[in-house]
Design a protein around this motif. Structure first.
Motif, short mmCIF file in Angstrom:
data_model
loop_
_atom_site.label_atom_id
_atom_site.label_comp_id
_atom_site.label_asym_id
_atom_site.label_seq_id
_atom_site.Cartn_x
_atom_site.Cartn_y
_atom_site.Cartn_z
N PRO B 94 -6.69 3.02 8.43
CA PRO B 94 -5.31 2.40 7.14
C PRO B 94 -5.78 1.14 6.90
O PRO B 94 -5.68 0.51 6.07
CB PRO B 94 -4.16 2.88 7.13
N TYR B 95 -6.17 -0.35 8.51
CA TYR B 95 -5.59 -1.22 7.89
C TYR B 95 -7.19 -1.97 7.82
O TYR B 95 -6.83 -2.85 7.98
CB TYR B 95 -5.44 -1.38 9.49
N ASN B 100 -4.23 0.07 -1.37
CA ASN B 100 -2.82 0.13 -0.25
C ASN B 100 -1.85 1.14 -1.23
O ASN B 100 -1.92 1.84 -2.27
CB ASN B 100 -2.07 -1.22 -1.04
N PHE B 120 3.89 -9.73 4.28
CA PHE B 120 3.21 -9.39 5.31
C PHE B 120 1.71 -8.91 5.54
O PHE B 120 0.96 -9.47 6.19
CB PHE B 120 3.70 -8.24 5.11
N GLY B 121 1.44 -8.17 4.21
CA GLY B 121 -0.31 -8.06 4.17
C GLY B 121 -1.27 -9.09 4.20
O GLY B 121 -2.31 -9.41 4.69
N GLN B 124 -1.29 -11.00 7.14
CA GLN B 124 -2.64 -9.78 8.40
C GLN B 124 -4.04 -10.06 7.97
O GLN B 124 -4.36 -10.11 8.49
CB GLN B 124 -2.45 -8.41 8.25
N ARG B 168 4.70 -6.38 -2.75
CA ARG B 168 3.78 -5.96 -1.71
C ARG B 168 2.44 -5.18 -1.54
O ARG B 168 1.48 -5.63 -1.23
CB ARG B 168 5.33 -5.37 -0.49
N SER B 169 2.89 -4.78 -2.59
CA SER B 169 1.33 -2.97 -2.53
C SER B 169 0.26 -4.10 -2.84
O SER B 169 -0.88 -3.26 -3.25
CB SER B 169 1.37 -1.57 -2.82
N LYS B 172 -2.48 -7.42 -1.84
CA LYS B 172 -3.17 -7.97 -1.15
C LYS B 172 -4.78 -7.90 -2.79
O LYS B 172 -5.66 -7.85 -1.43
CB LYS B 172 -3.90 -7.33 -0.28
#
Lengths: 280, 383, 305
Positions: B94-95, B100, B120-121, B124, B168-169, B172
């Motif tokens: 998934p990462y 997302n 957060f994303g 990463q 959040r989703s 990215k």
């Protein structure tokens, strides 16, 4: 919500608490007794506390026990957390049933069996590679970690199984790999369980007489071993003083923990109330 | 196969579909997922267009969530292939996927502030701090949560939490956004408002989106196209109006809304009409367009309750009518549903909009009533 | 170079296997293997040496000989002391488990029916004693039960008895000590179970005409079965091997197998017999331990799904 209790059940509860606390109370009261005879009250005195601190054998045994307990708790938390992850987060693998059995068995296994068999291991290892013949703090530490780890695993697994799995999935979805997810998301969320697991392992290790007696060497006497050998010779008010100090420390710890928890709970509820009122 | 069921919706679709791009932006090819012998997803083929909002609709346990988790990478398909923008996703964790997800429970990290959650994303990906700050501000502005950046998730209401989860989703810039029961955790009143808002934000960014829901109203409000799933299989794919007006089977007809099904045999099979004889009612059933069938073929005619007219007097048309007794009346405010029992024992539902506060022609229990509908009102179902 | 790294990455265990492997190996080495060694030593013979037992596998110049001795087990059967120690340990464990259940159930029930705030306080009060030293809490009972202890002084003070009652070093004192020390282990699982009980089920039972005691017997009791089993096992199994309590509170005639094992090991230094005693105890406890384990894993699974 409260469902209410009858007078009968509250009375039974009260009697139960009297049963649980009367012996502890008697210990505390007689630790302040002037007389050596535990049963006769001869006036208030702190002299047994003085004697306790003057007793270098008890003091050094206490220091040994605290060192072992500290290391046991730290190691047991690391291993217990790993075992908790295995129990709750990993798909089946060959040996998982055996793993689960090995983890839960020490919870109920009589201490004499654990103590004897692990000693026999150390002796056999001594035959093979030459360690273990020097028994002491290391062997006590290993034995304590082995049985404390089971308790930590139970506490940690319980928290892990209640935790919302989608938090971990969300972190992974956002680009964090499994190792990172564990350290950045899982660990902070289960931290309270780790702390209570640590404290539990610490007290279990500090308290153990039987296992330590089997695996200790002549140079390492733990506090329970010292207490045991001295109470065998008869009741001593010094031990009452020691008990009172231990009870004091534990109670303060418990009250602080309870206060922190209830403060946290109250704040959480207030926040939620606020959010609901402001909510769109 | 489901690919054949896809209607050529170029002309018939809603105007907003004009901006849709590449046909096979997200592709699921022959996806099968088994757990210990249980087949959760069975030979699914789907293609989602770029910029489209696509809904997987079905009852719980139909395999829609499994399919979403296969897309996200939380589950590996037993067989089949997942492609996004031409890239094969199989085997990618998934990462590492440009996908997302907004979780049903939102899964906001409780130990991080709103800001940290959205960042957060990006962290990463190793984005520089200044850029992260800018992006987070932009995303929070998009969902109108800029004022709450320092709050913790538990200090937010359900609707606010959802906005943060969405930000959040989206932060990215995923190639595919997944929504898992997006309104599942909200109360009913908030739902309809958030549904439209969510669609607005997603369309403004032009992000391709696959959502899972069990709520047909939600799917029809939000999605450009819907796939109906049952027992691990896709039963029909189409725009909301296609799914409702042109169901391809008894199952989809019954799954979406209410429907009256008249079972019978084709009596007359002509080029521009057919007639069906059904034991349910004395008059023949007449459909004003041809179907691929043959005389004597077992079919069903599906007629939605709102397409059935209810009257005191016998209609003049020779077909598509029946007389019966009103057994039940459910008054639902905007309209009433009449349950009419035909002499054959068949129970038919008919809706009547309550146009006036007191209808001149009103019916009550045990009244005789005539039911009728037009030539184009029914759909012939062969499966 | 890259090929080497790639090869290593394939061969070395990943984080998953590390997380499984470390605790697994620890428990195998320090928990499972020791039982195997105890089993092995139970088949050897006592020697005055270090270690004080004979090897069971021996190299005699060219031949490998396996010398299994069943003497230790025969000895356990022949000498009445061991059989009656096992029986009385089991008996004491069963009776004290029953007493713990009788006292613990009403307490857990009352706590579970309180308001959450009071609940937490009471729960804390139940747990708190077990965080203080076990040994010291048993020691407290010595002061209470002995001939010139609190109870006897009190009874003589109010003139109920003229001579002190012999309580310490009797089976009664052992029961008091066991119930006192193990009561929290009974209350906690019972509470955890009872607090989850849906009160509406009882309301439904009342609504259908059940009297409170009938509802208790027909609804509450069966639904708390899991808690009863968990609590009983947590008390029963360790009590069978209990050493400290019979040693400090019991008399010379209080036979418990934990004490016997301790004596064989520390006083007689007969390790093979001590091992045989432990192995037989383990065999006796195997079924209760399996019940407990089965129950624990079911509980965890139900939480996970």
């Amino acid at each position: 919500m409260s469902k209410g209790n009858s007078k009968l059940s509250l009375t039974l509860l009260a009697i139960g608490f009297v049963f649980l606390y009367a012996p502890i109370l008697s210990l505390i009261i007689y630790s302040f007794n002037e007389s050596r005879l535990v049963t006769v009250w001869a006036g208030f005195s702190l002299k047994w506390y003085g004697e306790l601190f003057a007793d270098s054998q008890i003091m050094s045994a206490a220091w040994v026990s605290i060192q072992i307990a500290f290391m046991t708790a730290s190691l047991a938390v690391v291993l217990g957390t790993m075992a908790g992850l295995v129990m709750t987060r990993m798909r089946r693998f060959p040996g998982k049933t055996l793993f689960g059995g090995l983890i839960t068995a020490p919870l109920v296994m009589p201490e004499v069996i654990i103590g004897l068999s692990i000693l026999l291991l150390f002796v056999s290892l001594g035959d093979v590679i030459g360690i273990g013949s020097r028994r002491g703090m290391t062997t006590i530490l290993i034995a304590h970690v082995t049985f404390c780890m089971a308790y930590v695993t139970v506490v940690v697994s319980s928290r892990l199984s209640e935790m919302d799995r989608s938090l971990e999935e969300a972190a992974m979805d956002l680009g964090a790999n499994r190792v990172k997810v564990f350290f950045v998301i899982t660990l902070p969320i289960i931290a309270p369980a780790l702390i209570s697991g640590w404290l539990l392992a610490f007290t279990l290790s500090l308290d153990d007489l039987v296992i330590a007696s089997f695996v200790s060497g002549p140079s390492s006497t733990t506090l329970p071993m010292k207490v045991f050998s001295s109470v065998r010779l008869g009741v001593s008010p010094k031990i009452n003083a020691l008990a009172t100090l231990m009870i004091l420390v534990v109670s303060i710890g418990a009250v602080v923990a309870w206060w922190l928890m209830s403060r946290d709970e109250k704040r959480r509820q207030r926040d939620m109330q606020m959010a609901l009122q402001k909510g769109d | 196969m489901s690919s054949e069921q896809q209607p050529s919706s170029a002309g018939s679709a809603a105007p907003r579909q004009e901006m849709l791009g590449a046909e096979n932006y997200v592709q699921l090819v022959d996806i099968r997922k088994e757990y210990d012998g249980f087949v959760a997803v069975d030979e699914v083929n789907l293609a989602i267009r770029k910029g489209e909002i696509f809904a997987l609709l079905g009852a719980s346990g139909c395999g829609k969530s499994t399919l979403l988790r296969v897309l996200a990478g939380f589950e590996q398909p037993t067989r089949g292939e997942v492609k996004v923008d031409g890239q094969r996703m199989n085997g990618q964790p998934p990462y590492r996927r440009p996908i997302n997800m907004m979780f049903q429970s939102y899964a906001l990290f409780p130990h991080m502030s709103v800001e940290q959650n959205v960042a957060f994303g990006l962290k990463q990906d190793g984005m520089p701090a200044a850029q992260i700050k800018q992006k987070v501000d932009e995303m929070l502005g998009l969902v109108q949560m800029g004022a709450y950046a320092k709050r913790r998730p538990h200090q937010l209401s359900g609707g606010q939490q959802q906005r943060v989860a969405l930000a959040r989703s989206l932060a990215k810039g995923p190639k595919l956004l997944l929504l898992d029961e997006p309104m599942g955790a909200l109360d009913k009143k908030l739902r309809s408002q958030m549904q439209l808002e969510l669609v607005n934000i997603i369309e403004r960014l032009g992000v391709t989106c696959a959502m899972v829901t069990h709520d047909q109203e939600e799917a029809m409000t939000m999605a450009h196209r819907i796939a109906i799933m049952d027992a691990g299989k896709i039963r029909q794919v189409g725009t909301p109006d296609e799914i409702y007006e042109q169901p391809n089977s008894r199952f989809t007809a019954g799954f979406i809304g209410q429907v009256n099904l008249f079972e019978g045999k084709i009596e007359d099979d002509e080029k521009d009409y057919i007639s069906i004889r059904s034991p349910d009612l004395p008059a023949p059933l007449y459909v004003g367009h041809g179907v691929t069938g043959y005389e004597g073929m077992e079919v069903a005619l599906a007629v939605r309750p709102e397409k059935i007219l209810i009257s005191k007097d016998e209609p003049e048309q020779p077909h598509n009518k029946a007389q019966g007794v009103i057994e039940e009346i459910a008054y639902l405010g905007s309209h009433s549903v009449y349950h009419v029992r035909l002499p054959s024992g068949k129970r038919v539902l008919a809706n009547m909009t309550n146009v006036r506060r007191w209808a001149s022609e009103s019916f009550t229990w045990n009244d005789q009533a005539w039911l009728s509908w037009g030539d184009q009102s029914g759909v012939v179902l062969t499966s | 170079m890259n090929a080497v790294i790639g090869w290593l990455r394939q061969r070395l265990p990943g984080p998953r296997w590390l997380v499984i492997g470390v605790p697994f190996l620890w428990m195998l080495l320090f928990f499972a293997v020791p039982f195997a060694i105890a089993l092995k030593i139970s088949f050897s013979q006592a020697l005055i040496a270090m270690p004080p037992y004979s090897p069971i596998v021996e190299w005699n110049d060219t031949a490998l000989t396996l010398k299994l001795s069943f003497n230790n087990y025969l000895y356990l059967i022949r000498d009445n002391v061991y059989v009656s120690a096992y029986l009385s340990s089991l008996g004491i464990a069963v009776v004290s488990t029953a007493i713990c259940l009788l006292i613990g159930y009403p307490m857990a029930y009352a706590i579970a029916r309180m308001s959450p705030a009071n609940r937490n306080i009471c729960l804390m009060l139940v747990i708190l004693p077990s965080w203080t030293s076990f040994l010291i809490r048993i020691y407290a009972w010595v002061g209470i039960l002995k001939n010139n202890g609190l109870i006897n002084n009190m009874l003589m003070g109010i003139g109920l008895i003229d001579e002190p009652l012999q309580i310490l070093h009797t089976p009664l004192a052992v029961y008091v000590g066991i119930v006192y020390a193990y009561l929290p282990f009974m209350i906690l699982p019972l509470y955890a179970n009872l607090v989850k009980l849906d009160h509406r089920l009882l309301e439904a039972a009342y609504d259908l005409g059940a009297k409170p005691w009938q509802a208790f017997i027909k609804i509450t009791l069966p639904l708390s079965r899991a808690g009863i089993i968990a609590g009983s096992m947590l008390v029963l199994i360790p009590v069978v091997g209990e050493f400290v309590i019979p040693e400090m509170l019991g008399g010379p005639d209080t036979l418990m197998i934990g004490k016997v094992l301790w004596g064989e090991f520390f006083n007689n230094r007969d390790w093979p017999v001590a091992s045989a005693v432990a192995i037989v105890m383990l065999a006796l406890l195997l079924i209760p331990i399996m019940i407990f384990h089965h129950h624990q894993s079911k509980e965890l699974e139900s939480k996970l799904s």
